[in-house]
Design a protein around this motif. Structure first.
Motif, PDB file in Angstrom:
ATOM      1  N   ASP A   1     -14.579  26.957   9.038  1.00 38.13           N
ATOM      2  CA  ASP A   1     -13.523  26.317   9.828  1.00 38.13           C
ATOM      3  C   ASP A   1     -13.012  25.099   9.074  1.00 38.13           C
ATOM      4  OD1 ASP A   1     -11.856  25.126  11.646  1.00 38.13           O
ATOM      5  OD2 ASP A   1     -13.345  24.932  13.238  1.00 38.13           O
ATOM      6  N   VAL A   2     -11.829  25.228   8.497  1.00 41.05           N
ATOM      7  CA  VAL A   2     -11.279  24.148   7.680  1.00 41.05           C
ATOM      8  C   VAL A   2     -11.054  22.880   8.503  1.00 41.05           C
ATOM      9  CG1 VAL A   2      -8.865  24.769   8.049  1.00 41.05           C
ATOM     10  CG2 VAL A   2      -9.530  23.644   5.921  1.00 41.05           C
ATOM     11  N   HIS A   3     -10.924  23.022   9.816  1.00 43.37           N
ATOM     12  CA  HIS A   3     -10.672  21.865  10.681  1.00 43.37           C
ATOM     13  C   HIS A   3     -11.935  21.404  11.407  1.00 43.37           C
ATOM     14  CE1 HIS A   3      -6.442  22.316   9.874  1.00 43.37           C
ATOM     15  NE2 HIS A   3      -6.439  23.557  10.354  1.00 43.37           N
ATOM     16  N   TYR A   4     -13.106  21.863  10.972  1.00 47.16           N
ATOM     17  CA  TYR A   4     -14.352  21.489  11.662  1.00 47.16           C
ATOM     18  C   TYR A   4     -14.548  19.970  11.593  1.00 47.16           C
ATOM     19  CZ  TYR A   4     -19.141  21.554  13.309  1.00 47.16           C
ATOM     20  OH  TYR A   4     -20.284  21.346  14.043  1.00 47.16           O
ATOM     21  N   HIS A   5     -14.900  19.385  12.733  1.00 48.26           N
ATOM     22  CA  HIS A   5     -15.101  17.927  12.805  1.00 48.26           C
ATOM     23  C   HIS A   5     -16.588  17.640  13.002  1.00 48.26           C
ATOM     24  CE1 HIS A   5     -13.804  13.773  13.379  1.00 48.26           C
ATOM     25  NE2 HIS A   5     -14.698  13.694  14.347  1.00 48.26           N
ATOM     26  N   PRO A   6     -17.295  17.195  11.971  1.00 49.30           N
ATOM     27  CA  PRO A   6     -18.741  16.967  12.076  1.00 49.30           C
ATOM     28  C   PRO A   6     -19.058  15.651  12.776  1.00 49.30           C
ATOM     29  CG  PRO A   6     -17.996  16.253   9.940  1.00 49.30           C
ATOM     30  CD  PRO A   6     -16.773  16.817  10.639  1.00 49.30           C
ATOM     31  N   SER A   7     -20.296  15.499  13.174  1.00 49.89           N
ATOM     32  CA  SER A   7     -20.757  14.200  13.656  1.00 49.89           C
ATOM     33  C   SER A   7     -20.899  13.258  12.461  1.00 49.89           C
ATOM     34  CB  SER A   7     -22.107  14.339  14.359  1.00 49.89           C
ATOM     35  OG  SER A   7     -23.113  14.709  13.425  1.00 49.89           O
TER      36      SER A   7
END
Length: 357
Positions: free
Chosen positions: A284-290
């Motif tokens: 997922d190119v838009h994944y937002h990690p912690s």
């Protein structure tokens, strides 16, 4: 899968196997041993009576009975006799044999106490090092979620020198956001100066200090703000910004992995991040990690402080001297220590969130 240090009652940890720091009879005793036997019930004792005891450094497995686990792995740690009687080798064997049994019985998760660090007298900082070294060495080759369970802070101890060094570093860097800084225009003797001196105001005094507004000049307020936020993002050229304006955290991470010549598995294991989570980030190119996950990857990639800040910006985060967590991360990066497990030991000792998942 990752390694986690948690504070809990080991008899309440839900996992496939719990490790019992047993005595050689396997018939129960004090400390963790007694607590596990009491929580499991008589069925555990009856099965243990059939095992014929256990030698120091070895391990045996039973059912979990009333515990929230499938199995109990019983291992007998060494008693501390000064450190010259093979204690370290025996303690290492406890962890290796316990992990071997967990693997043979298909366990995906296992919880350890800090073996031999109680009544057996093994120095806590040395017992911790053995535990971390053995467990992380095992996880390089195997996928398993391993907990090191600490009941209270008295049962956990990093080296005194490391603790003091980090505490000093925090004292030097920490900015308490509950205080307001202003330039008074007077030195410590009350005499007028050109630049002025710094006065620290309490929250109550701050409310009074900000009125009336004409007391402050624009240039001194700006200067004060700079002093209270010393960890600003590194300067980058407009050309670099335009080149990477659409680069997401996922894209930046994968680019860095390629630049470092690392494999995916090497990176996520060094970051103490679960393989499934890494797959989500890659897919997922838009994944937002912690924030803790983003920093864990920066540590795995052994990025400099400026490179770490740049990667964090991709995920919408920054480092600040008003956060003890951030300062501890800075301490390890500036000292060139990129061992995520040692960093987590320190974070745990200072009651901060841990890296990875």
């Amino acid at each position: 899968m990752p390694f986690q240090i948690i504070r809990n009652d080991i008899t309440k940890v839900e996992c496939d196997a719990v490790v019992n720091a047993a005595n050689s009879t396997l018939l129960g005793g004090g400390g963790v041993d007694g607590a596990i036997h009491r929580a499991a019930g008589k069925g555990l004792l009856l099965e243990c009576m059939q095992l014929g005891g256990c030698k120091t450094g070895q391990a045996k497995i039973t059912g979990g009975y009333k515990l929230p686990c499938k199995y109990v792995i019983h291992t007998v740690g060494p008693k501390w006799r000064g450190g010259t009687n093979g204690e370290q080798e025996l303690l290492e064997s406890c962890y290796r044999e316990s992990l071997r049994l967990a693997l043979e019985h298909g366990c995906k998760s296992v919880a350890f106490p800090l073996i031999s660090s109680g009544v057996y007298g093994y120095p806590k900082d040395q017992a911790l090092k053995v535990a971390v070294d053995c467990i992380t060495g095992f996880l390089i080759e195997h996928d398993m979620l391993v907990y090191l369970v600490v009941f209270d802070k008295s049962a956990f101890q990093i080296s005194e020198k490391l603790f003091k060094d980090i505490a000093t570093f925090i004292d030097d860097k920490y900015v308490d956001t509950n205080f307001f800084f202003r330039r008074t225009g007077r030195d410590e003797w009350g005499e007028s100066t050109v630049l002025g001196s710094t006065e620290i105001l309490s929250p109550e005094e701050t409310d009074r200090a900000i009125l009336p507004p004409e007391q402050f000049q624009e240039d001194t307020v700006a200067e004060s703000a700079k002093e209270s936020l010393p960890m600003q993002a590194p300067a980058i050229s407009l050309e670099d910004v335009l080149k990477r304006e659409d680069e997401s955290f996922s894209q930046a991470l994968l680019r860095k992995i390629d630049e470092k010549g690392m494999s995916d598995s090497e990176c996520y294991k060094k970051a103490n991040v679960d393989r499934k989570l890494f797959s989500k980030i890659r897919g997922d190119v838009h994944y937002h990690p912690s924030k803790t996950t983003a920093i864990a990857f920066a540590i795995a990639l052994e990025l400099s402080l400026d490179e770490t800040k740049d990667l964090l910006l991709k995920a919408g985060f920054a480092l600040s001297h008003s956060s003890k967590f951030d300062i501890i991360i800075e301490y390890f990066i500036t000292n060139g220590n990129y061992n995520v497990f040692e960093i987590n030991e320190a974070l745990f000792a200072f009651d901060q969130a841990l890296l990875g998942v």
